[in-house]
Design a protein around this motif. Structure first.
Motif, PDB file in Angstrom:
ATOM      1  N   ARG A 185       0.908  -1.197  -0.052  1.00  0.00           N
ATOM      2  CA  ARG A 185      -0.093  -0.034   0.048  1.00  0.00           C
ATOM      3  C   ARG A 185       0.896   1.327   0.040  1.00  0.00           C
TER       4      ARG A 185
ATOM      5  N   HIS B 181       2.490   4.847   0.406  1.00  0.00           N
ATOM      6  CA  HIS B 181       2.469   5.825   1.581  1.00  0.00           C
ATOM      7  C   HIS B 181       1.800   5.361   2.781  1.00  0.00           C
TER       8      HIS B 181
ATOM      9  N   GLU C 147      -0.406   6.299   7.511  1.00  0.00           N
ATOM     10  CA  GLU C 147      -0.262   6.203   6.175  1.00  0.00           C
ATOM     11  C   GLU C 147      -0.601   8.045   5.732  1.00  0.00           C
ATOM     12  N   ARG C 148      -0.244   8.558   4.756  1.00  0.00           N
ATOM     13  CA  ARG C 148      -0.464   9.739   4.461  1.00  0.00           C
ATOM     14  C   ARG C 148      -2.152   9.997   4.346  1.00  0.00           C
TER      15      ARG C 148
ATOM     16  N   HIS D  46      -5.861  10.631   3.421  1.00  0.00           N
ATOM     17  CA  HIS D  46      -6.390  11.088   1.945  1.00  0.00           C
ATOM     18  C   HIS D  46      -7.308  12.375   2.274  1.00  0.00           C
ATOM     19  N   PRO D  47      -7.586  12.971   1.138  1.00  0.00           N
ATOM     20  CA  PRO D  47      -8.541  14.132   1.283  1.00  0.00           C
ATOM     21  C   PRO D  47      -9.932  13.851   1.915  1.00  0.00           C
TER      22      PRO D  47
ATOM     23  N   ALA E  77     -10.072  13.189   5.164  1.00  0.00           N
ATOM     24  CA  ALA E  77      -9.888  12.235   6.193  1.00  0.00           C
ATOM     25  C   ALA E  77     -10.017  13.108   7.840  1.00  0.00           C
TER      26      ALA E  77
END
Length: 465
Positions: free
Chosen positions: A287, A289, A315-316, A318-319, A321
């Motif tokens: 997966r 990032h 994890e980075r 997501h828009p 979140a």
């Protein structure tokens, strides 16, 4: 612009004879008989039968479960079965069904749960003889051995005043049932109807649902088979985890994998963590990032059962979140998994992905709401409790149909697909030479699948007593 008609012209009349609808739902009714569910329900509710020639209470309960599995939403939908006596036989009236539900007290519901467990034992024995072992969940390309139980709660919104329907933590209004599903097959093992304001992490409710779920597993399977209990952070109360640990003293090989809160000590451990490795998704691919690390030795896990391990995933984001202040500062979205699976039983990447597969329970709940417990029929809480148990029975009938009678994509299909392709099909019913024949259209794309399912049902081994 001139249009050209593409559909053939038809003339509609109402004089068809021998035609029935929802013919595939007969498969569910016959499966209830083949697994002993109908007879078990009849024995459990024998004390409610008021006259010899009246409707069998157990049969009424099964008909309600079949109706819910077929997509019915209210007791009035029993008319679909009742008005087709040539296909389903005698079916109770709506008032009779209401009267049965009103008589199902706590003792009777316990009897129904025991009856479901008896039928499940037969269904699993039939599966073992005809198909082999139960399906095993697969996560990240690896098989998870044993049985996987998923516990989760959901909100069922009510649009009218019902007993024990209250304001929920999401500021809606309704009920807050707690449910347990078997990830191997999709069976609904247990469910507890609760008022809307019931807490998400109530220890006693989680213990009740888990104990009821374990009681649904046959003794020969429950003892000696690895069992994994998954839950989100609502199932991480120390009292509930202590109860799970105590079950191992009764010779149950049960482990847990639950979400955990990110406390100040956990934040410090995350900042100090080293040795991050790439995370994998439930399909086994890396997966992007996303990373995983074990932080068990980096903080004091006071109150947690001995041997609990802690895995953190970052994890980075997501828009869109939802991030805590800690996540915003660090630039990562963090999630914690607590498990007592000992080292040497899978990499931390696999254990973390194994826990993330708990999200499948959300699909079970979504489809379950379309199989009875998304709408409760009565203002009386006890009647709605009984309705929930029959909805869980309907979900089991669908699960047994998939595992025992269907192949290919239908063996993993959601209820909506089964209804659209199999259960709601029309057929012609005729009687010749003292035999009743159900003829499904030859050009229906799933005729072979349905006729094959009926043939497999006929060939299922039956209980000897």
């Amino acid at each position: 612009m001139k249009t050209t008609a593409t559909r053939p012209k038809i003339m509609v009349t109402g004089d068809g004879r021998g035609v029935v609808g929802h013919a595939g739902a007969r498969l569910l009714a016959d499966l209830a008989d083949a697994t002993g569910l109908t007879s078990a329900f009849s024995q459990a509710l024998a004390g409610l039968r008021q006259r010899q020639r009246g409707h069998d209470p157990g049969r009424i309960a099964v008909d309600l479960a079949v109706m819910l599995a077929d997509g019915g939403e209210a007791i009035a939908d029993l008319a679909v079965l009742r008005d087709q006596a040539a296909l389903f036989g005698p079916v109770a009236s709506d008032p009779t069904a209401w009267r049965l539900l009103s008589q199902l007290d706590a003792t009777m519901l316990a009897e129904l749960r025991a009856a479901r467990a008896d039928a499940r034992e037969i269904a699993w024995a039939q599966h073992a003889e005809v198909c082999g072992d139960l399906p095993q969940p697969t996560v990240a390309g690896q098989q998870v051995d044993g049985l996987v139980l998923d516990i989760d709660a959901t909100i069922v919104i009510c649009h009218s005043g019902k007993e024990s329907a209250t304001r929920t933590w999401k500021k809606t209004f309704g009920f807050h049932p707690l449910l347990c599903f078997l990830d191997n097959t999709g069976e609904a093992l247990a469910g507890l109807l609760r008022e809307g304001r019931a807490g998400s992490n109530t220890t006693t409710d989680h213990i009740t649902v888990l104990d009821q779920a374990l009681a649904q597993i046959p003794d020969t399977v429950r003892h000696g088979t690895p069992i994994l209990l998954r839950a989100d952070s609502a199932g991480s109360s120390h009292g509930f985890l202590a109860h799970i640990r105590s079950l191992r003293e009764h010779h149950l090989d049960i482990r847990f994998s639950v979400g955990a809160a990110i406390t100040e000590s956990v934040r410090a451990a995350i900042r100090a963590a080293t040795g991050w490795v790439p995370a994998v998704d439930t399909g086994g691919d890396l997966r992007e990032h996303a990373e995983v690390c074990e932080i068990t030795s980096l903080f004091d896990p006071a109150g947690w059962p001995e041997g609990t391990r802690f895995l953190v995933r970052r994890e980075r984001p997501h828009p869109g979140a939802q991030l805590s202040l800690f996540d915003t500062i660090e630039g990562w979205r963090h999630q914690i998994v607590a498990t007592d699976t000992p080292p040497g039983n899978g990499s931390i990447q696999h254990l973390e992905a194994r826990h993330r597969a708990h999200a499948r329970v959300e699909d079970r709940i979504r489809t379950g709401k379309n199989t009875g417990f998304g709408r409760f029929p009565s203002r009386v809480f006890a009647i709605n409790q009984a309705w929930l148990q029959l909805a869980l029975t309907g979900i089991d009938l669908l699960a047994w149909t998939r595992t025992l009678l269907l192949d290919g994509d239908l063996a993993t299909a959601e209820p909506k697909k089964l209804r659209y392709r199999l259960l709601h099909v029309a057929a012609r019913i005729t009687r010749t030479a003292r035999r009743t024949r159900l003829a499904i259209a030859a050009n229906w794309p799933w005729t072979d699948a349905l006729t094959s399912a009926f043939s497999k049902l006929t060939a299922l081994p039956r209980p000897t007593s």
